[in-house]
Design a protein around this motif. Structure first.
Motif, PDB file in Angstrom:
ATOM      1  N   ASP A 197       0.839  -1.175  -0.076  1.00  0.00           N
ATOM      2  CA  ASP A 197       0.114   0.050  -0.028  1.00  0.00           C
ATOM      3  C   ASP A 197       0.888   1.186   0.003  1.00  0.00           C
ATOM      4  OD1 ASP A 197      -2.147  -1.583   0.160  1.00  0.00           O
ATOM      5  OD2 ASP A 197      -2.166  -1.460   2.591  1.00  0.00           O
ATOM      6  N   HIS A 253      -4.991  -5.538   0.925  1.00  0.00           N
ATOM      7  CA  HIS A 253      -5.013  -4.890   2.187  1.00  0.00           C
ATOM      8  C   HIS A 253      -5.117  -5.943   3.297  1.00  0.00           C
ATOM      9  CE1 HIS A 253      -5.164  -0.949   0.748  1.00  0.00           C
ATOM     10  NE2 HIS A 253      -6.396  -0.649   0.474  1.00  0.00           N
ATOM     11  N   THR A 284       2.616   1.676   3.100  1.00  0.00           N
ATOM     12  CA  THR A 284       3.277   0.860   3.830  1.00  0.00           C
ATOM     13  C   THR A 284       4.708   0.837   3.494  1.00  0.00           C
ATOM     14  OG1 THR A 284       1.530  -0.849   3.696  1.00  0.00           O
ATOM     15  CG2 THR A 284       3.727  -1.927   3.752  1.00  0.00           C
ATOM     16  N   LYS A 310      -4.051  -5.433   7.009  1.00  0.00           N
ATOM     17  CA  LYS A 310      -4.992  -4.387   7.704  1.00  0.00           C
ATOM     18  C   LYS A 310      -6.228  -5.082   7.562  1.00  0.00           C
ATOM     19  CE  LYS A 310      -2.620  -0.608   5.658  1.00  0.00           C
ATOM     20  NZ  LYS A 310      -2.530   0.282   4.413  1.00  0.00           N
TER      21      LYS A 310
END
Ligand code: URA
Length: 231
Positions: A106, A191, A109, A194
């Motif tokens: 991401d 993701h 990240t 997360k």
């Protein structure tokens, strides 16, 4: 390089066709040291040959290139983007040729990202069937528990068709306000980290990838830095 036909060598090294290479030979623009008896398309050259075209040394391109990047936050894992800076922009333009990031981190990240022009290796690392381990460290809002360790090991529902594959959760430091965790997953769903943390009622505040398969983020590699590796 094992021995190779001269016309093939020129075609590979100069990104031209063998026909174009043969034309250069006919025009007398190609020389080889140590000089063979004749310079023909089928003349074999090897590691000890130096080939020049118009006096310029021609070298065989490296097979594939691999860079380990410590991705900083704020860059997107793409080769081009109309809005954001891409991870490729962290390399000088002459090194970017044909490189792409293996998988996506991401934008927020950080950590290990492999940049390469090797499509076959990228497929090996990313293919869902290969179950390549990816390890992340994260700061989490909320308290991760032994139940979470068990739930991640068994697989949890993150809204996909199937639960996640078994993942290893380690709680590095636990505290009232938040925890540091290390999580190893075998997949690379959008993701994923997360969403897994959110599925057990907590929130990832920051996320860093520290390894992918055999590749480890070197300790001395600062964010934004990259190093060339051999694979
Ligand atoms: N999981 C995420 O949630 N984000 C990443 O960038 C990588 C894995």
């Amino acid at each position: 390089m094992s021995s190779k036909r001269l016309d093939q060598f020129l075609a590979d090294a100069m990104d031209i066709t063998r026909k174009e290479a043969k034309a250069m030979l006919r025009q007398g623009r190609v020389k080889i040291e140590p000089a063979p008896g004749t310079v023909k398309p089928e003349t074999k050259i090897n590691d000890s040959s130096t080939v020049t075209v118009d006096g310029q040394i021609v070298s065989e391109p490296e097979e594939h290139v691999y860079y380990l990047l410590n991705k900083p936050a704020g860059y997107v894992s793409a080769t081009e983007d109309s809005r954001d800076h891409t991870v490729l922009e962290l390399l000088p333009p002459q090194k970017r040729r044909k490189l792409f990031p293996v998988g996506r981190l991401d934008k927020d990240t950080t950590g290990l990202l492999l940049l390469t022009d090797d499509g076959a290796l990228a497929h090996e690392l990313l293919s869902p069937e290969k179950h390549v381990d990816k390890t992340y460290e994260a700061a989490v809002r909320g308290i991760m528990t032994d139940e979470d360790i068990k739930a991640f090991a068994e697989g949890i529902d993150i809204g996909e068709e199937k639960p996640t594959l078994p993942a290893k959760l380690e709680i590095l430091s636990s505290c009232e306000e938040g925890c540091r965790i290390r999580l190893t997953i075998q997949e690379g769903k959008f993701h994923q980290v997360k969403r897994m943390v959110s599925a057990v009622g907590k929130e990832v505040i920051s996320l860093k990838r520290i390894s992918m398969g055999k590749l480890k983020l070197p300790e001395g590699l600062a964010e934004g830095q990259y190093m060339k590796i051999q694979l």
